[in-house]
Design a protein around this motif. Structure first.
Motif, PDB file in Angstrom:
ATOM      1  N   GLY A   1       0.816  -1.206   0.000  1.00 11.12           N
ATOM      2  CA  GLY A   1       0.000   0.000   0.000  1.00 11.12           C
ATOM      3  C   GLY A   1       0.851   1.257   0.000  1.00 11.12           C
ATOM      4  N   LYS A   2       0.179   2.354   0.323  1.00 14.00           N
ATOM      5  CA  LYS A   2       0.873   3.636   0.297  1.00 14.00           C
ATOM      6  C   LYS A   2       0.407   4.533   1.435  1.00 14.00           C
ATOM      7  N   VAL A   3       1.252   5.514   1.740  1.00 14.69           N
ATOM      8  CA  VAL A   3       0.946   6.493   2.776  1.00 14.69           C
ATOM      9  C   VAL A   3       0.360   7.733   2.106  1.00 14.69           C
ATOM     10  N   LEU A   4      -0.750   8.221   2.691  1.00 16.76           N
ATOM     11  CA  LEU A   4      -1.458   9.379   2.140  1.00 16.76           C
ATOM     12  C   LEU A   4      -1.590  10.448   3.213  1.00 16.76           C
ATOM     13  N   ALA A   5      -1.812  11.666   2.783  1.00 17.73           N
ATOM     14  CA  ALA A   5      -2.232  12.669   3.749  1.00 17.73           C
ATOM     15  C   ALA A   5      -3.582  12.216   4.300  1.00 17.73           C
ATOM     16  N   GLY A   6      -3.859  12.537   5.551  1.00 16.31           N
ATOM     17  CA  GLY A   6      -5.126  12.124   6.141  1.00 16.31           C
ATOM     18  C   GLY A   6      -4.885  11.362   7.416  1.00 16.31           C
ATOM     19  N   HIS A   7      -5.771  10.392   7.685  1.00 12.01           N
ATOM     20  CA  HIS A   7      -5.598   9.607   8.906  1.00 12.01           C
ATOM     21  C   HIS A   7      -6.290   8.251   8.751  1.00 12.01           C
ATOM     22  N   GLY A   8      -5.957   7.343   9.621  1.00  8.52           N
ATOM     23  CA  GLY A   8      -6.599   6.025   9.633  1.00  8.52           C
ATOM     24  C   GLY A   8      -6.002   5.080   8.604  1.00  8.52           C
ATOM     25  N   ALA A   9      -6.483   3.838   8.677  1.00  8.78           N
ATOM     26  CA  ALA A   9      -6.051   2.811   7.738  1.00  8.78           C
ATOM     27  C   ALA A   9      -7.261   2.340   6.950  1.00  8.78           C
ATOM     28  N   SER A  10      -7.082   2.195   5.642  1.00  9.40           N
ATOM     29  CA  SER A  10      -8.189   1.736   4.814  1.00  9.40           C
ATOM     30  C   SER A  10      -7.722   0.612   3.896  1.00  9.40           C
TER      31      SER A  10
END
Lengths: 303, 303
Positions: free
Chosen positions: A275-284
């Protein structure tokens, strides 16, 4: 079971430690005295009958898991274990021979992973068998400790090994009793990637809940691609990989392009981009066009 | 009780540790990261309901004893505590508010004695309340660690404080819940006496059994003079002082004449000469012309 008899057994078996580098004083005095270079890693973890293993589990596997759980956390910092302390609660009537066997197994696994048992406490009490193991470890000599809070948007997310099905609820057996703490892999990643290895932790409660923790500590969001998650043998659905827990694999984030999407660490353990890291929060979890929130997905301990 | 909720409580309350000197990373990551100078002292000890405290004991006193027991061993090496790790087993159904209270008390006592809690593990399980505390400590900067094995024939034998009656079996109360680990006294003795402080340990199981241990480690005999043993308030016979255990006072041997027969450490804790080191082995109690073997006299743990 006389504690004095067991202590004597322990002191006698600990004599070889006198020659172990760094150990100034092993078991038998009020404290152990050891040499170690600062900064150091400190970790305590425990295994308890009925919770982390079922009654009747081979003592060798109980001892192995007791040592391996905190060592998995040392691995998750890219550290190297140095010394161990053990505290044991033995149920009333626990036979002396079994207590000796348990200590010998703890001692053997501790040495196996390079962190001799330098001290401990044993108490007989009403209740179940419980072991608490504390580890003192070295940080990686060049990369230093790898925290959970270093992930940044744009990072790629990886795991070692394969996930899911570690705890077979029917037999109580499975990988949770035989997993290998990823010490060599954590150290290799730190050595190879240096500052491009941004954040790392071990997956103990499930990819969902643990990715959520890493995301929270880093102040980012993590998106897992359902199709990329490596599944353990016999695991049919990514939902198990996300929720089962007890995997003790490494979850880590790296600069884009720092690693190929798939490969092997020296020794043969696979790593896979999930996966990848995004701005924002939580895991999806991304399944085709659908996005499922898995921030809390995993084993939530309640009592 | 949700472990996640308690963990969040712990992380929130641990925020002030970020400014504590030496703590690079406190609770909340896979491991704690701390600075410390080599060599270091390592000790683990535990307290278990029904064994080290009775059901219904105030959680503040349970937490205090859990911290104080391993700290007494740090004191017995003339060391100074630096960091603590805590592992807790909470009985099923233990209320969240009580868990918070227990953690707060552990954290407060740890700071009180200068060794902040930098990590821990909490598990809910079938059984009784149990705490295991690991301490990392500094050795004395000039004297170094004071072992059990340094006593030589001709030494004088001393104890701090007064002995006996620590565990009131009827109420479960008594000094065993409120003793002060002799950290200041151990350090002062090392500072003041230097190389003339030959051997030291803490008295946890009884003067008889513990003097026997020190004698065995040093390859000498210890003779205690019954008339010299300082008795705790309300203790009528030296036999209690020899056998009751749970005193957590220091037992130490010094060069002849290094200390007066009676005196006070800074802070007011008494020290008293109670006997002498002889060639031979074992511990004996001299009552007039009679000599009683007390090598094994004390609390022998059986299960």
């Amino acid at each position: 079971m006389r504690e004095q008899a067991l202590l004597r057994h322990i002191y006698d078996r600990s004599a070889p430690l006198a020659g172990f580098p760094g150990i100034v004083q092993g078991p038998g005095d009020d404290c152990a005295v050891v040499n170690i270079q600062s900064p150091v890693l400190l970790k305590v973890d425990q295994v308890i009958e009925g919770r982390h293993f079922v009654e009747g589990t081979l003592l060798d596997l109980v001892a192995r898991k007791a040592m391996a759980r905190p060592l998995s956390d040392i691995a998750a910092m890219a550290g190297r274990p140095a010394y161990a302390l053990a505290a044991a609660i033995l149920p009333m009537g626990f036979p002396q021979a079994r207590a000796d066997e348990l200590f010998d197994a703890l001692s053997r696994w501790a040495l196996h992973w390079g962190c001799p048992l330098v001290g401990g406490d044993i108490a007989v009490a009403h209740g179940v068998l419980a072991l608490s193991i504390s580890i003192v470890g070295h940080v990686h000599p060049t990369r230093g400790p790898v925290y959970r809070h270093g992930a940044v948007a744009g990072d790629e997310v990886f795991v070692t090994g394969a996930l899911g099905g570690s705890l077979d609820a029917v037999t109580g057996m499975g990988k949770h009793l035989s997993f290998e703490p990823r010490l060599a892999e954590g150290a290799w990643l730190a050595e190879t990637l240096g500052a491009r290895l941004h954040a790392m932790m071990d997956i103990s409660d499930g990819l969902g809940i643990d990715a959520g923790r890493l995301a929270e500590r880093s102040g980012v969001g993590i998106q897992i691609d359902a199709g990329s998650v490596p599944l353990s043998h016999g695991v049919a659905s990514v939902d198990h990989a996300v929720r089962d827990g007890e995997d003790y694999e490494l979850l880590f984030t790296v600069s884009p392009g720092a690693l190929p999407a798939r490969g092997e660490c020296p020794g043969g353990c696979a790593f896979t981009r999930v996966g990848k890291v995004l701005a924002g929060h939580g895991a999806s979890l991304k399944k085709g066009d659908a996005l499922e929130d898995i921030t809390g997905a995993g084993f939530e301990h309640r009592g």
